[in-house]
Write a protein that holds these residues in place. Sequence first.
Motif, PDB file in Angstrom:
ATOM      1  N   GLU A 156       0.836  -1.203   0.000  1.00  0.00           N
ATOM      2  CA  GLU A 156       0.000   0.000   0.000  1.00  0.00           C
ATOM      3  C   GLU A 156       0.869   1.250   0.000  1.00  0.00           C
ATOM      4  O   GLU A 156       1.900   1.316   0.673  1.00  0.00           O
ATOM      5  N   ARG A 202      -4.817  -5.862  -2.838  1.00  0.00           N
ATOM      6  CA  ARG A 202      -4.252  -6.604  -1.708  1.00  0.00           C
ATOM      7  C   ARG A 202      -3.599  -7.912  -2.143  1.00  0.00           C
ATOM      8  O   ARG A 202      -2.592  -8.325  -1.568  1.00  0.00           O
ATOM      9  N   ASP A 203      -4.171  -8.569  -3.157  1.00  0.00           N
ATOM     10  CA  ASP A 203      -3.645  -9.877  -3.533  1.00  0.00           C
ATOM     11  C   ASP A 203      -4.208 -10.278  -4.887  1.00  0.00           C
ATOM     12  O   ASP A 203      -5.323  -9.886  -5.240  1.00  0.00           O
ATOM     13  N   ASN A 239      -8.111  -9.294  -5.478  1.00  0.00           N
ATOM     14  CA  ASN A 239      -8.694  -8.834  -4.218  1.00  0.00           C
ATOM     15  C   ASN A 239      -8.343  -7.358  -4.027  1.00  0.00           C
ATOM     16  O   ASN A 239      -7.165  -7.006  -3.924  1.00  0.00           O
ATOM     17  N   GLU A 255      -9.197  -3.634  -1.924  1.00  0.00           N
ATOM     18  CA  GLU A 255      -9.809  -2.988  -0.760  1.00  0.00           C
ATOM     19  C   GLU A 255      -9.980  -1.500  -1.036  1.00  0.00           C
ATOM     20  O   GLU A 255      -9.087  -0.854  -1.591  1.00  0.00           O
ATOM     21  N   GLN A 269     -13.196  -5.335   1.495  1.00  0.00           N
ATOM     22  CA  GLN A 269     -12.440  -5.952   0.411  1.00  0.00           C
ATOM     23  C   GLN A 269     -13.404  -6.646  -0.543  1.00  0.00           C
ATOM     24  O   GLN A 269     -14.394  -7.239  -0.118  1.00  0.00           O
ATOM     25  N   ASN A 306      -0.996   1.609  -4.696  1.00  0.00           N
ATOM     26  CA  ASN A 306       0.028   0.581  -4.519  1.00  0.00           C
ATOM     27  C   ASN A 306       1.366   1.110  -5.004  1.00  0.00           C
ATOM     28  O   ASN A 306       1.429   1.894  -5.955  1.00  0.00           O
TER      29      ASN A 306
END
Length: 474
Positions: free
Chosen positions: A38, A358-359, A377, A379, A421, A455
């Motif tokens: 992040e 996130r992933d 994923n 958020e 999320q 990110n």
Amino acid sequence: MKKKARLLLLFAGVIIIVGMCFMGMRWKIAWEAVNFVESDKFLANRERGFYNMRGIRISDDSPVSGEILEGISREHPMETLELLQIHIGTYQDREISSSGVEQIRRVFRAYADREQPVSLIVRFLYDWDGNGAQSDPASISIVLRHMEQAGELLEEFQDQVYIVQGVFVGSWAEMHSSRYLTERSYLTLIGRMHEVMPENVFLAVRTPAYWRMAAGRTEPLQESEAWKTQEMISRLSLFNDGILGTWLDCGTYGDLHKEDSESLSDSWVRSEELDFQKELNLYVPNGGEVVLDNALNDLENADEALRTMHVSYLNRAHDMQVLEKWKNTQYRDSGSVYDGMSGYDYIERHLGYRFVIRDVSAKISGWKWEKPSLTVNVENVGYAPRYTACRTEIIFRSRESGEERTVTADTDARTWKPGEQTSFTVELPELPAGAYDVYMKVTGEKDRTAVLFANEKITAEDGGCFLGTIKKGE
């Protein structure tokens, strides 16, 4: 004995052959995701943030100058959101002249010429001096005609316009101090706004009570009703120019409990109005000005209130005492990437939507009748959702040839709610053997601008996000 041995060998051979057949019916890919970290950086995303404010007076006697138009095109090059106030008080006794209409058109063209486009919050008004009752036209029919003329103009520039605030009348068009804000007159005005303003533009009223009057009910918008912009309640949002100024937000709230209210025009107590906004503003925007330095707008209290209200935009120039207080206060959370940031910058980062990947995981093996897939994923760490539709694409770029294949994801960024999320899955297209860099790009359907993600080190030049690399064998 020999016969039994031969049968066992035959059985084993069959098993081996069948196994080899089944092995040929499976596939396998290699997936290497990037490390998603992040970021606390500023993101120049549309439809959110601190806005610049600009006022333009329209007059036949003193037309809008070339200098003003040049300023619109060149000033504040990094801004993504601006409140444009268009003063039409000169025409309080007649329709806007052809010269006035053309001046307004030139103003919007100047915005269209900007190298860095902005989303516009537009407010038409008759008063800048707090004299709404004296400045309003003598007849409501003139106001209605001005709305029609404004709507015709905004149709030409609807992709630039995010929100139209107010119903033209009252002091500063903030929906007070006007004889045209009785329930009957107000419903006439907001009804005409819905009829004449472009369908893809949000309307905004000053208080939750005004929203309830227009909606004809006490319950806020539900997800099943959202985004149906042909319906007034689905695009009717809020603006609040008294945020955290007093316990009642400077007249925004009242002293009645919902259960004791007898009229849709009643304003409820603060806690109940906050609960109302917490639901309503998941689907329509909310924003305005913070005013009057006091404990309510200390950083910790402000953060909680703005998050509850799902605030997506605030004035960067008012109230400077409050804004300076935030600039001189540090946000503290040892587990957060925002730890040590000024309160002002922390709030800026969280106004509206702020998406963090996130992933990203992959289905890396399966049967021939199954397909490999990626699951993303995301958020939303912002105060609010994204309110206009986006197209989400996953792009597979061959490392060898540079050829791209694109899959549109079945997800709606408007449902990526704050504090939650969201995961979505896309199947891989048919890809020849080789290595592929994988990107995700989210683009606003209205503004045609890429949505930037919070990110570190994954953003490409076109605004896409690098997710990782797939390797597929023969």
